[in-house]
Design an enzyme around this catalytic site. Structure first.
Site, PDB file in Angstrom:
ATOM      1  N   GLU A 159     117.190 -40.636   4.514  1.00  0.00           N
ATOM      2  CA  GLU A 159     118.412 -40.039   4.761  1.00  0.00           C
ATOM      3  C   GLU A 159     118.648 -39.004   3.962  1.00  0.00           C
ATOM      4  O   GLU A 159     118.385 -38.978   2.872  1.00  0.00           O
ATOM      5  CB  GLU A 159     119.403 -41.256   4.805  1.00  0.00           C
ATOM      6  CG  GLU A 159     119.428 -42.341   5.613  1.00  0.00           C
ATOM      7  CD  GLU A 159     120.630 -43.145   5.731  1.00  0.00           C
ATOM      8  OE1 GLU A 159     121.385 -42.915   5.148  1.00  0.00           O
ATOM      9  OE2 GLU A 159     120.220 -44.323   6.541  1.00  0.00           O
ATOM     10  N   GLU A 168     122.335 -38.630  13.854  1.00  0.00           N
ATOM     11  CA  GLU A 168     123.259 -39.739  14.132  1.00  0.00           C
ATOM     12  C   GLU A 168     124.480 -39.432  14.236  1.00  0.00           C
ATOM     13  O   GLU A 168     125.137 -38.624  13.355  1.00  0.00           O
ATOM     14  CB  GLU A 168     122.864 -40.956  12.947  1.00  0.00           C
ATOM     15  CG  GLU A 168     123.812 -42.208  13.405  1.00  0.00           C
ATOM     16  CD  GLU A 168     123.369 -43.214  12.646  1.00  0.00           C
ATOM     17  OE1 GLU A 168     123.954 -44.459  12.868  1.00  0.00           O
ATOM     18  OE2 GLU A 168     122.339 -43.300  11.729  1.00  0.00           O
ATOM     19  N   ASP A 220     112.137 -47.372   7.292  1.00  0.00           N
ATOM     20  CA  ASP A 220     113.236 -46.819   6.353  1.00  0.00           C
ATOM     21  C   ASP A 220     112.934 -47.092   5.057  1.00  0.00           C
ATOM     22  O   ASP A 220     112.471 -48.163   4.593  1.00  0.00           O
ATOM     23  CB  ASP A 220     114.450 -47.532   6.962  1.00  0.00           C
ATOM     24  CG  ASP A 220     115.289 -46.608   7.841  1.00  0.00           C
ATOM     25  OD1 ASP A 220     114.990 -45.488   7.982  1.00  0.00           O
ATOM     26  OD2 ASP A 220     115.835 -47.226   8.500  1.00  0.00           O
ATOM     27  N   LYS A 270     110.885 -42.827   6.492  1.00  0.00           N
ATOM     28  CA  LYS A 270     112.219 -42.300   7.076  1.00  0.00           C
ATOM     29  C   LYS A 270     113.197 -42.222   5.859  1.00  0.00           C
ATOM     30  O   LYS A 270     113.528 -43.310   5.146  1.00  0.00           O
ATOM     31  CB  LYS A 270     112.862 -42.682   7.995  1.00  0.00           C
ATOM     32  CG  LYS A 270     114.248 -42.059   8.678  1.00  0.00           C
ATOM     33  CD  LYS A 270     114.755 -42.364  10.046  1.00  0.00           C
ATOM     34  CE  LYS A 270     115.363 -43.574  10.213  1.00  0.00           C
ATOM     35  NZ  LYS A 270     116.789 -43.804   9.195  1.00  0.00           N
ATOM     36  N   ASP A 273     116.504 -50.143   8.270  1.00  0.00           N
ATOM     37  CA  ASP A 273     117.280 -50.788   7.324  1.00  0.00           C
ATOM     38  C   ASP A 273     118.441 -51.285   7.884  1.00  0.00           C
ATOM     39  O   ASP A 273     118.967 -52.108   7.311  1.00  0.00           O
ATOM     40  CB  ASP A 273     117.332 -50.127   6.081  1.00  0.00           C
ATOM     41  CG  ASP A 273     118.248 -48.486   6.249  1.00  0.00           C
ATOM     42  OD1 ASP A 273     118.559 -48.345   7.512  1.00  0.00           O
ATOM     43  OD2 ASP A 273     118.529 -48.051   5.236  1.00  0.00           O
ATOM     44  N   SER A 274     118.683 -51.168   9.142  1.00  0.00           N
ATOM     45  CA  SER A 274     119.637 -51.844   9.971  1.00  0.00           C
ATOM     46  C   SER A 274     119.368 -53.298  10.146  1.00  0.00           C
ATOM     47  O   SER A 274     120.195 -54.079  10.345  1.00  0.00           O
ATOM     48  CB  SER A 274     119.880 -51.101  11.546  1.00  0.00           C
ATOM     49  OG  SER A 274     118.576 -51.024  12.019  1.00  0.00           O
TER      50      SER A 274
END
Length: 283
Positions: free
Chosen positions: A121, A188, A89, A119, A50-51
């Protein structure tokens, strides 16, 4: 069967698991077809991160990224790759509400993109959701430490795990995500000693970004490591090329050729007819 007829076998979640403590896992991000094609042969895992919100869309954070964005870019990357495991993501707001919301959206992502995993978070607070997904056939890559989707809540981008309280929380997060069934964990911006401790203690691969060289694998944003954007990069990024300036130079040369009528030349235009037919334009 000839080598030409043998199909390339895509890396599986099991293949990634078997690399734990063995071969370092090579990971990069991809959001587009050309980049995905360029990195596929060299990567074990390709993340549609999602970056992309910041790298491609100029957003200030990943929070505004939509599910539709991830679907569109996920399709492009999955179709362009043959070897690497593709992970997508899950964007902010598509999985935090409940396990059922997470399953519905994650299943949609996998069906629509052809990716092999998602993925998420989060640590202890997301363990129930991770377990819900993995028990229903959706492989999950965890992500702890600095969590970009929660950057506003933690007060910005910073190294995590510097004090005893943070270390305890991150260790608990790692244990919870692994126990819930994640096949790997992204670490991270975590204190290197803590990243090494987690890597030694968990049974699944750790993938570092701004963590430690002792992690089981490493991941970077491709546009950062190849300097495709011309933007400033974090300390943990090593630039292996500088492609932004050559691109600007190529564009400048093209613009100059167009303005000086050097392009297109004869070699870049189709042959004219021997006896061109003049067609009058209608007024």
């Amino acid at each position: 069967m000839s080598h030409q007829n043998q199909q390339v076998q895509r890396t599986t979640v099991r293949d990634i698991l078997l690399k734990k403590g063995q071969d370092p896992i090579v990971c990069l991000t991809a959001y587009t077809t050309p980049v995905a094609r360029a990195i596929d042969d060299h990567c074990d895992l390709v993340l549609v991160g999602d970056s992309l919100g910041m790298v491609l869309y100029g957003m200030e954070s990943t929070v505004s990224v939509s599910l539709d964005m991830m679907l569109n870019h996920g399709r492009a990357v999955s179709k362009a790759t043959k070897k690497a495991l593709v992970v997508i993501d899950m964007p902010f707001g598509t999985y935090q509400e409940s396990s059922t919301q997470a399953f519905r959206n994650a299943a949609h992502v996998m069906k629509e993109t052809g990716a092999s995993a998602v993925k998420l978070e989060g640590g202890v607070e997301m363990a129930e959701t991770v377990a819900f997904l993995t028990s229903r056939g959706i492989p999950v890559l965890g992500h702890i430490g600095l969590q970009p989707q929660s950057v506003h809540a933690v007060g910005g981008y910073k190294v995590m795990g510097r004090d005893a309280g943070e270390r305890r929380k991150i260790l608990a997060d790692a244990a919870a995500v692994v126990k819930a069934g994640a096949f790997g964990v992204v670490l991270e911006c975590i204190d290197p000693d803590l990243a090494d401790q987690i890597t030694d203690q968990v049974s699944v691969p750790t993938i570092g970004i701004g963590a430690s060289g002792g992690c089981d694998g490493q991941i970077l944003v491709t546009e950062d490591m190849a300097d495709l954007s011309g933007a400033a990069t974090p300390k943990f990024v090593k630039r292996y090329a500088s492609l932004y300036d050559p691109l600007r130079q190529a564009v400048a040369a093209y613009a100059d050729d167009v303005r000086m009528r050097r392009f297109p030349g004869e070699s870049h235009t189709y042959k004219r007819r021997a006896r061109p037919t003049t067609i009058k334009m209608m007024k």
